[in-house]
Structures are given as C-alpha cells and as structure tokens.
Design an enzyme around this catalytic site. Structure first.
Site, PDB file in Angstrom:
ATOM      1  N   LYS A   1      -4.919  14.596   7.343  1.00 60.51           N
ATOM      2  CA  LYS A   1      -3.971  14.589   6.235  1.00 60.51           C
ATOM      3  C   LYS A   1      -4.345  15.729   5.285  1.00 60.51           C
ATOM      4  O   LYS A   1      -5.510  15.887   4.940  1.00 60.51           O
ATOM      5  CB  LYS A   1      -4.033  13.226   5.522  1.00 60.51           C
TER       6      LYS A   1
ATOM      7  N   GLU B   1       4.058  -6.447   4.209  1.00 61.07           N
ATOM      8  CA  GLU B   1       4.571  -7.230   3.085  1.00 61.07           C
ATOM      9  C   GLU B   1       4.856  -8.669   3.471  1.00 61.07           C
ATOM     10  O   GLU B   1       4.655  -9.594   2.664  1.00 61.07           O
ATOM     11  CB  GLU B   1       5.841  -6.571   2.521  1.00 61.07           C
TER      12      GLU B   1
ATOM     13  N   ARG C   1      11.191  -6.602   2.433  1.00 60.42           N
ATOM     14  CA  ARG C   1      10.756  -6.871   3.806  1.00 60.42           C
ATOM     15  C   ARG C   1      10.176  -8.279   3.951  1.00 60.42           C
ATOM     16  O   ARG C   1      10.175  -8.849   5.040  1.00 60.42           O
ATOM     17  CB  ARG C   1       9.725  -5.837   4.245  1.00 60.42           C
TER      18      ARG C   1
HETATM   19  C1  LIG Z   1       7.346  -1.174   4.182  1.00 55.71           C
HETATM   20  C2  LIG Z   1       6.642  -0.108   3.398  1.00 55.71           C
HETATM   21  N1  LIG Z   1       5.575  -0.441   2.641  1.00 55.71           N
HETATM   22  C3  LIG Z   1       4.935   0.503   1.934  1.00 55.71           C
HETATM   23  C4  LIG Z   1       5.338   1.794   1.983  1.00 55.71           C
HETATM   24  C5  LIG Z   1       4.670   2.840   1.136  1.00 55.71           C
HETATM   25  N2  LIG Z   1       4.075   3.881   1.966  1.00 55.71           N
HETATM   26  C6  LIG Z   1       4.672   5.043   2.209  1.00 55.71           C
HETATM   27  S1  LIG Z   1       3.816   6.063   3.181  1.00 55.71           S
HETATM   28  C7  LIG Z   1       2.566   4.946   3.287  1.00 55.71           C
HETATM   29  C8  LIG Z   1       1.370   5.263   4.110  1.00 55.71           C
HETATM   30  C9  LIG Z   1       1.748   5.487   5.518  1.00 55.71           C
HETATM   31  O1  LIG Z   1       0.622   5.800   6.256  1.00 55.71           O
HETATM   32  P1  LIG Z   1       0.805   6.512   7.643  1.00 55.71           P
HETATM   33  O2  LIG Z   1       1.906   5.883   8.398  1.00 55.71           O
HETATM   34  O3  LIG Z   1      -0.512   6.572   8.274  1.00 55.71           O
HETATM   35  O4  LIG Z   1       1.317   7.970   7.255  1.00 55.71           O
HETATM   36  P2  LIG Z   1       0.506   9.115   6.500  1.00 55.71           P
HETATM   37  O5  LIG Z   1       0.919   9.019   5.063  1.00 55.71           O
HETATM   38  O6  LIG Z   1      -0.927   8.918   6.735  1.00 55.71           O
HETATM   39  O7  LIG Z   1       1.013  10.383   7.109  1.00 55.71           O
HETATM   40  C10 LIG Z   1       2.848   3.796   2.549  1.00 55.71           C
HETATM   41  C11 LIG Z   1       1.949   2.655   2.390  1.00 55.71           C
HETATM   42  C12 LIG Z   1       6.468   2.089   2.765  1.00 55.71           C
HETATM   43  N3  LIG Z   1       6.978   3.319   2.832  1.00 55.71           N
HETATM   44  N4  LIG Z   1       7.078   1.132   3.451  1.00 55.71           N
END
Ligand SMILES: Cc1ncc(C[n+]2csc(CCOP(=O)(O)OP(=O)(O)O)c2C)c(N)n1
Ligand SMILES: CC(=O)[C@@H](O)[C@H](O)COP(=O)(O)O
Ligand SMILES: [Mg+2]
Length: 646
Positions: A289, A375, A403
């Site tokens: 990242k 969630e 959700r």
């Molecule tokens: C249902 C839901 N809960 C929380 C989020 C907030 N959120 C957005 S990106 C993220 C992290 C995602 O991690 P990953 O899939 O590993 O992607 P990265 O950011 O590491 O590229 C979160 C928790 C979301 N988008 N959707």
C-alpha cells in the site's frame, strides 16, 4: 489523452495511448514505463484533489497488467470497493477529467457504471466484487459467450462475509472466473482476524520468499507441465508454490503468492491464468500500500485517505478546525463513560480511526473489538455482549450499518437487547458521494419496534446522548451525528442523560415552527432569523429524539403555529414521516395546519461539497425559510427577495 492545461510533462507512453486498448500493444518494457508514469500522475492528481492514494499506488502495476492481458471492457473487470481505481480511470479514457476527481460535477472516487463502460459494476462498500462477478459469469455462460470475468478484492475486504458467500458458490456457478486477491497486508488499519493471519502465513512461506530472493518470476519457475496439469483439472497449487488450501477446498485453483510490483511476473502469470476455463482461479498478488511514494509507504495508514498534500514533503493541508469533530467528541465521551462503567465496551468494523475507537482502544484495549469489515457480525456480536449484561457501543458509519440491517432487526430489536448504535457520518459526507451518504438510518431504524433514536444537534448534545445511551438499558438505542466538526459549544465535564423522548424549544415564536432533528439546527436558527426579518415570528425546536417521538412537543407546535416545518438530514420515510403519522392519527392535520417535511431528496446525490449538497437539497437556511414562506403562500419572487435580503 491528458488535459492540455494540467498534464504532467514527460509521460511519453501514457501520452501516446490514443485509446485504452492501445495498452495491449505495448512491450513489457513500455508497460513498466507506463506504470511509472501512471504512478506519478496519480500522486500529482491526488495531491490536488485529495482522495484514496495508498490503495491506488499499490495496484498500479496490477492495473496496467490487467488491461494489457485482458480484453477490457469486453472482459469484465470488477474492482472491490473501487477506491483503488484512479490508475484504472487514467488508463480507461478518463485521464482528461482525472483532476475533477471527487469534486462537484467531476469523476467519482469509486467505480461507477454511468461513468464508463470500463466500470461494469459500481462499488464503494467492500466485498461485493466476487458476487457481482459471479453474476456476470452466470449471465455470460447462459448467453454462451466467452469473455473473461475478473474480480479484484483486497485482503481487508476478504474479512467480509459476502466474499465467503460468493466463494462458496463460485465453483458451482462457473468454471471461468478469475479472482485477484490484492494482499497489501492492510485494511484502513492493519487487518485483523484469522484470514489475515492465514494470508500472512502464505506470504511468509518459503517459496514466495525464495522467489523474491532469486528474483525469478513464479511463472518462469513453474514448469509448463504443471500448468498443463492445471488445465487437465489436476490439483497443483499445494506443490506449486506455498499453499492456498483454503481456496482450493472451495474449488478454486490457488496461484501465488506473486509479487504484484514485478511487471514481468504479473504478465506471465496473468497470461497463463487467462487460459484456465475448467475451474475458478484465485491469484494471490502481494502488493505494498502506498508503493512508490515514500510518505505513503511510511505512513501508519499507508496514506489510505488523504487531504490535498505537498508532493515534496507529503504534508497534508488539513484546514484548521474551529471546533472538535463529532468523532473526537464521541471517543472522548465514551472513554469517560467507560471509566465510570466497566460494562461499557466498544466495537468497530475495520474503522478504528474513522470512528474514534483507536483512541478508546488506547485506554481500554481489552474492551475494544475490531472485527474487520464485518458489519453484520459486529451487530450480532454486540447483541451477544448485550445479552450477557455488557453495554456494547457498536460504532459504525450510517452507510455501513445498512449491511447489518437484518442483524439489527432480528438479533437486536426483536430480542429487545440494549445495544447502543453510535452512528457516525450520518447525513451527507461530501467527496465520497452517494455510496457513503448516511441517508437512510432514521427510516430503517425507525420502523423497528422499541428502537430509541437520537440525533445530535451539536457536540454537547452528542455528549448528552452518549450519557443517555449508557444509562438506557431497556432496549436498543441509536444516536446519529454527522461527519466533520461540531459548532463550538462548550461540552460539560460530565454530560447528564437526557429525558428519553423529550425535545426542547430553542427559540420561541408564534407563526412558524421549525422542528429540527439533528445537526441542521444551526441552519434552522438562521432560517428563523430570516423569517423574523420578514415579520414571521418563528419557533425553533430541537427534537432530539426521532423515536420515541416527543408527542407533546409536536402537538404543541402543531396547535400553536400556522405552519410547521420538520427538518432532518435523512431520506424521506424518516422523522418527518413519523411526525406526520402521529399528527394524522390524532386528527391534527384536519384543520388547516400547513406542514412541510424537509428531507434529503429522493435521488442519490452525487459527490460535492456538503454545503452545496445541502443547499441543493433545500436543507440550508434559505431552503428551510423558503419552504416556510411557500407554505404560507408567499410568491417565488417574495422568497427570492427574502433570500437577497438575508
Ligand atoms: C462494508 C464496508 N465497510 C467498511 C468500509 C470502509 N473501507 C473502505 S476501504 C477499507 C479497507 C479495505 O481494505 P482492502 O480491501 O484490503 O483494500 P486496501 O485499502 O488495502 O487497498 C474499508 C474498511 C467499506 N468500504 N465497506
Ligand atoms: C473507501 C472508504 O470507504 C473509506 O476510506 C471512506 O472513504 C472513509 O471516509 P471518511 O473520510 O469519512 O472516514
Ligand atoms: Mg488491503
């Protein structure tokens, strides 16, 4: 093509890409250069717009490789969450608008079907990609077509139940699906849970590390005969690299882990995987990242979501706050409550910093639970805690609580369990747009019997609502508060609980009554000033509770004013509807009361500055005053004059 006024100099490969499919004619060396150029452009763009930088930087090589190897948009490429797609947007015909990212009227910060044929499926909430991809696969297979379908999902998103529901169905649904697991060992915070540990094990396993050490591509190391075995349906992954048994048992070929920044490696693996049509494939790609930009690589959150910043120093230009943010107030107040009451515990679903629970966890590490992007589980986990006598505060953004709705209904409300829902980002959120707007919670919670719902009009009110929720053990409760800073009022050292179901009169008047729920109270007061300047004496009340409704207050306002305006930061079917139901049932609408319920409009509002979005929704001072004047029979010209005067 770049925008002539804003393009960076020195992007010879990117500048010559006349159409997105030209990428398929590039050599590996050109693709590497292209990746460097896209990375530079992404950094430059986000330094001016703000946005989700770290995730985008991590997938630059992957994005280039995918568009080179697969025949997008004929091949369906679905990005999970969509926050990592700035490089994808640059490469798919949106480079000339990329500097409008997240600005009003500009490109969305996520994938969006209406924006491009290269976005076959919109997203922003996590873990939808594999399910959607399977839908595309099923449609393709039914139609007898042969395009490929690729879902790219992050390791953080792999903590969400939907991903497993989809993987559980994958092998039975289709033989022709590619899932790319983009593993950067990060969610917004470091990822949590057993799956994260499993992936880390795969990555730290001998073969992946050895491949990195030897600098050879996995595909090169993979004997062609083994790939032939794959094609024949033989199980090969366990002997191939390092494991992936879990995915294999679900019916996938597991390929990896492979280095997601090694272009040649990526290209050769993806090219081989493209030919596999006898079983779904999961390619485990390891990325970093923030890759390629030191301030991002070294940031604790890997520059997940950033404000505008100085490219040289990496310093973000966050405007100076005039008042503490609601999230900060929530964290501080919950810490106070937890010091007093040992039963107070807190739950976040992968948003410790976003909800302020990172601060809570510093003080009460054993009473904080980060359950990952989960969630549904967060809600039912909280229900279990409540059922055994604890006081769980389940802190979720309004949009993500959606959700867990069945869990709220079935596991919490139906059993009358005192789970406290701390609903952050209630109302409009600005640059993240419609996918993240906290629009529906008043309506969707309000329909549930026994649910107490509060909305904070300022930060002192939020503190009082936390006190109220802590004290309230008779059933579920929720309190909602917006993104951003409070209004600057003083917060008492220890807030007193509110009387349940009672609002307050903030200003006395006689002709118009504005009954506000939540943080539009300041705009309601401004509207009252406006109206007073037109000789329309106006009462302003803060409802505090959407449920139970302060019936006495509502009836008093209805009886003693010619016009009643309700105001809320939510969709129709919420507070205004509850007021109407009550007044209608009491016959209070039968005698000429002029009532208007001001809500967010019945559309998904695109991203913009929140003030502008509220103005468009008619929920700023002018909109509220105008609604009252209109109800009282003033002409549009009179209303326009009042606006100018105001
Ligand atoms: C249902 C839901 N809960 C929380 C989020 C907030 N959120 C957005 S990106 C993220 C992290 C995602 O991690 P990953 O899939 O590993 O992607 P990265 O950011 O590491 O590229 C979160 C928790 C979301 N988008 N959707
Ligand atoms: C992509 C995503 O869902 C989160 O990163 C979100 O953008 C965070 O929003 P806040 O900035 O309001 O915490
Ligand atoms: Mg990740």
């Amino acid at each position: 093509m770049p925008h002539p006024d804003t393009a960076l100099p020195g992007a010879p490969v990117l500048d010559t890409l006349e159409t997105p499919d030209a990428i398929r004619n590039l050599t590996p060396a050109q693709l590497k250069t292209l990746a460097d150029e896209v990375r530079t452009e992404t950094i430059d763009v986000v330094s001016k717009t703000g946005g989700h930088l770290g995730s985008a930087l991590g997938v630059v090589e992957l994005t280039v490789a995918l568009h080179h190897v697969f025949e997008t948009p004929r091949d369906i490429l679905i990005w999970d969450v969509g926050h990592q797609t700035y490089p994808h947007k640059i490469l798919t015909g949106r480079r000339d608008r990329i500097r409008t990212l997240r600005q009003g009227g500009g490109l969305s910060g996520f994938t969006k079907r209406s924006e491009s044929v290269y976005d076959p499926f919109g997203a922003a909430h996590a873990a939808t990609s594999i399910s959607a991809a399977l839908g595309f696969c099923a449609a393709r297979d039914l139609k007898g077509e042969d395009n490929r379908v690729i879902a790219v999902i992050g390791d953080g998103s792999m903590s969400a139940g939907m991903a497993y529901e989809a993987m559980n169905n994958a092998a039975e649904t289709t033989k022709n699906l590619t899932v790319i697991l983009n593993d950067n060992d990060m969610s917004i915070a470091p990822p949590v849970g057993g799956m994260s540990a499993y992936l880390a094990n795969l990555v730290s396993g001998g073969a992946y590390q050895a491949v990195r050490r030897w600098g050879k591509s996995v595909a090169e190391r993979l004997p062609r005969s083994l790939f032939e075995l794959v094609r024949k349906g033989e199980e090969f992954s366990r002997t191939y690299v390092t494991g992936g048994t879990f995915f294999e048992e679900l019916g996938f070929y597991y390929v990896g882990p492979i280095d997601g920044h090694d272009m040649e490696n990526l290209l050769s693996v993806l090219k081989r995987v493209r030919g596999i049509t006898d079983r779904p494939v999961l390619v485990h790609v390891v990325t970093q990242k923030g890759k390629g930009y030191v301030p991002a690589e070294t940031a604790a959150d890997k520059y997940h979501g950033v404000a505008k910043f100085d490219v040289i120093t990496g310093e973000q230009s966050k405007p100076k706050a005039n008042a503490p943010g609601y999230t900060e107030v929530f964290a501080a107040e919950l810490i106070k409550r937890a010091h007093i009451d040992p039963k107070v515990v807190a739950i976040t679903a992968a948003m410790p910093s976003g909800t302020g629970l990172d601060r809570f966890s510093e003080v009460f590490p054993d009473r904080t639970y980060d359950v990952g992007i989960a969630e549904q589980h967060a809600v039912t986990f909280a229900a279990g805690l409540a059922a055994d006598g604890m006081k769980p505060f389940c802190a979720l953004y309004s949009t993500f609580l959606q959700r867990g709705y069945d869990q709220v209904a079935h596991d919490v409300a139906l059993q009358d369990l005192p789970v406290r829902f701390a609903i952050d980002r209630a109302g409009l959120v600005g640059a993240d747009g419609a996918t993240h707007a906290g629009t529906f919670d008043i309506g969707y919670l309000g329909t549930l019997p026994g649910m107490m719902i509060m909305a904070a009009s300022d930060e002192a009110e939020l503190a009082a609502m936390i006190a109220t929720a802590t004290a309230y053990d008779d059933g579920p409760s929720a309190f909602r508060y917006p993104r951003g800073e409070g209004v600057g009022v003083e917060i008492p050292a220890l807030a007193e609980p509110l009387q349940v179901g009672k609002g307050r009169i903030v200003r006395e008047g006689s002709k118009v009554a504005i009954l506000s729920l939540g943080a539009r109270l300041q705009e309601s007061l401004k509207a009252a000033d406006w109206l007073a300047a037109r000789g329309l004496s106006t009462t302003v009340a803060d409802a505090r509770f959407a449920k139970p409704l302060d019936r006495d207050l509502v009836m008093q306002l209805a009886k003693h004013h010619e016009c009643l305006i309700t105001v809320e930061e939510g969709a129709m079917g919420g507070f205004g509807a509850f007021v109407l139901h009550y007044l209608a049932a009491e016959g209070a609408l039968d005698h000429g009361l002029k009532i208007r319920t001001l809500t967010l409009p019945d559309v998904f509002q695109d991203h913009d500055k929140p003030e502008k979005m509220y103005a468009d929704a008619g929920l700023d001072a002018h909109g509220i005053a105008a609604a009252a004047m209109k109800a009282l029979g003033f002409s549009d010209a009179d209303i326009a004059k009042a606006a100018v005067k105001g």
